[in-house]
Write a protein that holds these residues in place. Structure first.
Motif, PDB file in Angstrom:
ATOM      1  N   LEU A 142       0.235  -7.933  -8.266  1.00 29.86           N
ATOM      2  CA  LEU A 142       0.991  -6.776  -7.789  1.00 29.86           C
ATOM      3  C   LEU A 142       2.438  -7.201  -7.595  1.00 29.86           C
ATOM      4  N   PRO A 143       3.366  -6.654  -8.336  1.00 28.99           N
ATOM      5  CA  PRO A 143       3.175  -5.615  -9.346  1.00 28.99           C
ATOM      6  C   PRO A 143       2.631  -6.197 -10.649  1.00 28.99           C
ATOM      7  N   GLY A 196       0.460 -10.752  -4.967  1.00 30.45           N
ATOM      8  CA  GLY A 196      -0.210  -9.506  -4.630  1.00 30.45           C
ATOM      9  C   GLY A 196      -1.684  -9.659  -4.345  1.00 30.45           C
ATOM     10  N   ARG A 197      -2.370 -10.483  -5.170  1.00 24.94           N
ATOM     11  CA  ARG A 197      -3.782 -10.770  -4.914  1.00 24.94           C
ATOM     12  C   ARG A 197      -4.008 -12.284  -4.950  1.00 24.94           C
ATOM     13  N   THR A 198      -3.099 -13.000  -4.328  1.00 25.36           N
ATOM     14  CA  THR A 198      -3.181 -14.457  -4.316  1.00 25.36           C
ATOM     15  C   THR A 198      -4.432 -14.937  -3.599  1.00 25.36           C
ATOM     16  N   GLU A 199      -5.012 -14.092  -2.728  1.00 23.90           N
ATOM     17  CA  GLU A 199      -6.266 -14.483  -2.077  1.00 23.90           C
ATOM     18  C   GLU A 199      -7.417 -14.523  -3.089  1.00 23.90           C
ATOM     19  N   VAL A 240       2.706  -6.882 -14.657  1.00 26.72           N
ATOM     20  CA  VAL A 240       3.880  -7.211 -15.481  1.00 26.72           C
ATOM     21  C   VAL A 240       4.042  -6.147 -16.571  1.00 26.72           C
ATOM     22  N   THR A 241       4.558  -5.001 -16.151  1.00 23.03           N
ATOM     23  CA  THR A 241       4.794  -3.896 -17.079  1.00 23.03           C
ATOM     24  C   THR A 241       6.262  -3.506 -17.146  1.00 23.03           C
ATOM     25  N   THR A 242       7.106  -4.223 -16.415  1.00 23.81           N
ATOM     26  CA  THR A 242       8.558  -4.011 -16.445  1.00 23.81           C
ATOM     27  C   THR A 242       9.244  -5.365 -16.376  1.00 23.81           C
ATOM     28  N   ALA A 243      10.523  -5.359 -16.751  1.00 22.97           N
ATOM     29  CA  ALA A 243      11.302  -6.594 -16.655  1.00 22.97           C
ATOM     30  C   ALA A 243      11.396  -7.068 -15.209  1.00 22.97           C
ATOM     31  N   ALA A 244      11.545  -6.140 -14.282  1.00 26.07           N
ATOM     32  CA  ALA A 244      11.639  -6.523 -12.869  1.00 26.07           C
ATOM     33  C   ALA A 244      10.352  -7.173 -12.393  1.00 26.07           C
ATOM     34  N   ALA A 245       9.207  -6.651 -12.837  1.00 28.45           N
ATOM     35  CA  ALA A 245       7.927  -7.228 -12.419  1.00 28.45           C
ATOM     36  C   ALA A 245       7.740  -8.616 -13.007  1.00 28.45           C
ATOM     37  N   LEU A 246       8.219  -8.835 -14.233  1.00 34.68           N
ATOM     38  CA  LEU A 246       8.139 -10.176 -14.813  1.00 34.68           C
ATOM     39  C   LEU A 246       8.945 -11.162 -13.975  1.00 34.68           C
ATOM     40  N   ALA A 247      10.107 -10.758 -13.510  1.00 33.17           N
ATOM     41  CA  ALA A 247      10.919 -11.640 -12.668  1.00 33.17           C
ATOM     42  C   ALA A 247      10.187 -11.991 -11.377  1.00 33.17           C
ATOM     43  N   VAL A 248       9.491 -11.026 -10.796  1.00 32.37           N
ATOM     44  CA  VAL A 248       8.702 -11.288  -9.582  1.00 32.37           C
ATOM     45  C   VAL A 248       7.591 -12.288  -9.883  1.00 32.37           C
ATOM     46  N   LYS A 249       6.927 -12.114 -11.003  1.00 27.32           N
ATOM     47  CA  LYS A 249       5.838 -13.017 -11.403  1.00 27.32           C
ATOM     48  C   LYS A 249       6.362 -14.437 -11.607  1.00 27.32           C
ATOM     49  N   ARG A 250       7.469 -14.575 -12.310  1.00 27.99           N
ATOM     50  CA  ARG A 250       8.016 -15.910 -12.573  1.00 27.99           C
ATOM     51  C   ARG A 250       8.455 -16.577 -11.267  1.00 27.99           C
ATOM     52  N   ASP A 251       9.037 -15.809 -10.372  1.00 37.60           N
ATOM     53  CA  ASP A 251       9.426 -16.370  -9.076  1.00 37.60           C
ATOM     54  C   ASP A 251       8.206 -16.865  -8.307  1.00 37.60           C
ATOM     55  N   ALA A 252       7.092 -16.122  -8.390  1.00 41.30           N
ATOM     56  CA  ALA A 252       5.874 -16.522  -7.688  1.00 41.30           C
ATOM     57  C   ALA A 252       5.311 -17.817  -8.249  1.00 41.30           C
ATOM     58  N   ALA A 253       5.472 -18.022  -9.555  1.00 44.37           N
ATOM     59  CA  ALA A 253       4.915 -19.211 -10.202  1.00 44.37           C
ATOM     60  C   ALA A 253       5.800 -20.443 -10.073  1.00 44.37           C
ATOM     61  N   SER A 260      -9.488  -0.485 -16.353  1.00 43.71           N
ATOM     62  CA  SER A 260      -9.247  -1.915 -16.185  1.00 43.71           C
ATOM     63  C   SER A 260      -9.901  -2.477 -14.934  1.00 43.71           C
ATOM     64  N   GLY A 261     -10.268  -1.608 -13.996  1.00 41.48           N
ATOM     65  CA  GLY A 261     -10.806  -2.062 -12.721  1.00 41.48           C
ATOM     66  C   GLY A 261      -9.797  -2.037 -11.600  1.00 41.48           C
ATOM     67  N   VAL A 262      -8.495  -1.898 -11.928  1.00 45.10           N
ATOM     68  CA  VAL A 262      -7.453  -1.798 -10.902  1.00 45.10           C
ATOM     69  C   VAL A 262      -6.585  -0.580 -11.230  1.00 45.10           C
ATOM     70  N   PRO A 263      -6.258   0.223 -10.231  1.00 41.30           N
ATOM     71  CA  PRO A 263      -5.594   1.506 -10.498  1.00 41.30           C
ATOM     72  C   PRO A 263      -4.179   1.373 -11.025  1.00 41.30           C
ATOM     73  N   GLU A 264      -3.503   0.274 -10.711  1.00 41.07           N
ATOM     74  CA  GLU A 264      -2.106   0.124 -11.131  1.00 41.07           C
ATOM     75  C   GLU A 264      -1.959  -0.282 -12.597  1.00 41.07           C
ATOM     76  N   PHE A 265      -3.083  -0.509 -13.301  1.00 38.87           N
ATOM     77  CA  PHE A 265      -3.020  -0.871 -14.713  1.00 38.87           C
ATOM     78  C   PHE A 265      -3.979   0.051 -15.487  1.00 38.87           C
ATOM     79  N   PRO A 266      -3.606   1.330 -15.668  1.00 35.12           N
ATOM     80  CA  PRO A 266      -4.505   2.281 -16.310  1.00 35.12           C
ATOM     81  C   PRO A 266      -4.620   2.038 -17.817  1.00 35.12           C
TER      82      PRO A 266
END
Length: 434
Positions: A99-100, A69-72, A102-115, A155-161
């Motif tokens: 982005l997204p 999401g913010r890999t740049e 890691v606040t849900t199980a689905a987002a954790l799966a996306v994060k692990r796939d990215a890594a 937090s500085g980013v709107p998706e993590f209030p």
């Protein structure tokens, strides 16, 4: 026949009971024996470091990788490359600013796939606690996150209030029910103000130490009420340390960390427009820094981690009221802290405790944090008496803007081993679960 795959010996091996001459023998990626320096057993590969120190790999439990999401801003390939260059063999990635988040199980799966397949060090993950996701926390815990981060202020980013104190109590109660860990960015929102103008003095005044202290007191109150294990992130001033010490004395399960930039830099170092120094909470004056060192030496602050939070250079443009707040220094934490620690009379064993053993214990990262039989053979050759001047061109992060540019530091990482193999451009890191 060779009994071991690798033996590394040093006259300055930092072991759990202190520094002494020793040899470390590795078999199948783990430390199989620790012997006297002159009793090194046969091995397929032998490395004699002489007076270069041998440390356990550092464990950095506060890193913002930002991918996906913010890999740049930063990514797993570049962050772990920089980590290894700085003697860090394990990182635990924050649930934002990817982005997204890691606040849900689905987002954790996306994060692990990215890594997956991109990491030169081992990598674990924190989950996030935000408004409305309390029902997700148990599932994230079951999937192996090391704990849950929340903010008391923006937090500085709107998706993590942030969580209100009332919402924090709900999240803390849920996390306590499965004996999880909550880690808190503690600044009281009612004590913060909008900086007027773009100067560092205005920014500093907008985030006073009292904001940190008030939020820490609220976290303590809620931890005591719910029984949760709570950890205060990036303590920038010692004002909040005394409440933490009193709480621990009466059995509240609270701990705290600080960061290399709070221990080695001061407000006097910040030149006009030098927004590479901007972070939240801010870097304060030298007297405040001295108080942090006293708290660290006394054990009131448990560990030192980077809070590596990089961004593209264009996001650091403008005044201190506009620029992104984050320090990029993942590769430089060990020499920066060692330079100042040594000046203040501390030993390498102290730095290893703060930057390896204590973070591993905090997060429950098993098999890490110490040179002892059975642990992963994560090792660092560290020339503790050698100096260098920080050149951004030598940094391995995606972007090379750092407040340490041009500073002379003591301590050079000569080599880093992950499970007995020298870290190189091959991504051999594993994705860890609690």
């Amino acid at each position: 026949m060779n009994d071991y795959d690798l033996v590394v010996r040093s006259r300055r091996t930092v072991l759990p009971d202190g520094e002494r001459p020793a040899a470390v023998a590795v078999r199948d990626g783990r430390i199989a024996a620790v012997t006297g320096h002159d009793d090194a057993p046969p091995a397929g590969t032998r490395v004699d470091l002489g007076e270069v120190a041998l440390l356990p790999g550092l464990v950095d439990t506060h890193v913002h990788v930002n991918e996906p999401g913010r890999t740049e801003w930063e990514g797993f390939a570049t962050a772990t490359r920089a980590a290894a260059a700085g003697g860090v063999t394990t990182i635990v990635d924050m649930p934002l600013n990817s982005l997204p988040p890691v606040t849900t199980a689905a987002a954790l799966a996306v994060k692990r796939d990215a890594a997956a397949g991109r990491c030169r060090t081992d990598v674990g993950f924190w989950g996030g606690a935000i408004p409305g996701n309390t029902p997700e926390l148990r599932a994230l815990h079951g999937l192996g996150v090391f704990g849950f981060k929340c903010f008391t202020a923006d937090s500085g980013v709107p998706e993590f209030p942030p969580l209100s104190y009332e919402a924090m109590e709900e999240a803390f109660t849920e996390i306590a029910s499965f004996d999880g860990l909550v880690i808190v960015h503690a600044e009281d929102p009612g004590s913060l103000s909008v900086p007027v103008g773009g100067t560092y003095d205005a920014f500093l005044a907008s985030r006073p130490p009292s904001a940190e202290q008030k939020a820490i007191e609220q976290v303590i109150r809620l931890a005591e009420a719910t029984g949760v294990r709570a950890h205060i992130l990036h303590v920038s001033a010692a004002d909040g340390v005394e409440p933490l010490s009193r709480a621990r004395a009466r059995g509240v399960r609270v701990s705290a960390e600080t960061c290399p930039h709070y221990l080695t830099l001061s407000a006097a170092d910040v030149r006009p427009g030098a927004t590479q120094f901007k972070c939240c909470p801010p870097i304060r004056d030298a007297a405040v820094r001295d108080g942090l060192w006293r708290a660290l030496a006394a054990g009131a602050i448990d560990c030192v981690v980077s809070d590596h939070s990089p961004c593209p250079p264009e996001l650091k443009r403008g005044g201190f009221d506009e620029a992104w707040g984050g320090i990029s220094a993942l590769q430089l934490g060990l020499p920066a802290v060692w330079t100042e620690a040594r000046r203040r009379g501390h030993e390498l064993a102290d730095v290893v405790r703060w930057m390896s053993a204590a973070p591993a214990a905090l997060a429950g990262v098993t098999g890490k944090g110490a040179i002892e039989v059975g642990n992963d053979a994560d090792l660092v050759a560290f020339a503790a008496d050698e100096t260098f001047t920080v050149d951004p061109a030598a940094l391995r992060t995606r972007h090379r803007l750092t407040p340490y540019e041009g500073r002379e530091l003591t301590g050079v990482v000569r080599a880093t081993w992950l499970r007995g193999e020298v870290v190189d451009d091959m991504p051999r890191g594993r994705l860890l679960r609690r």
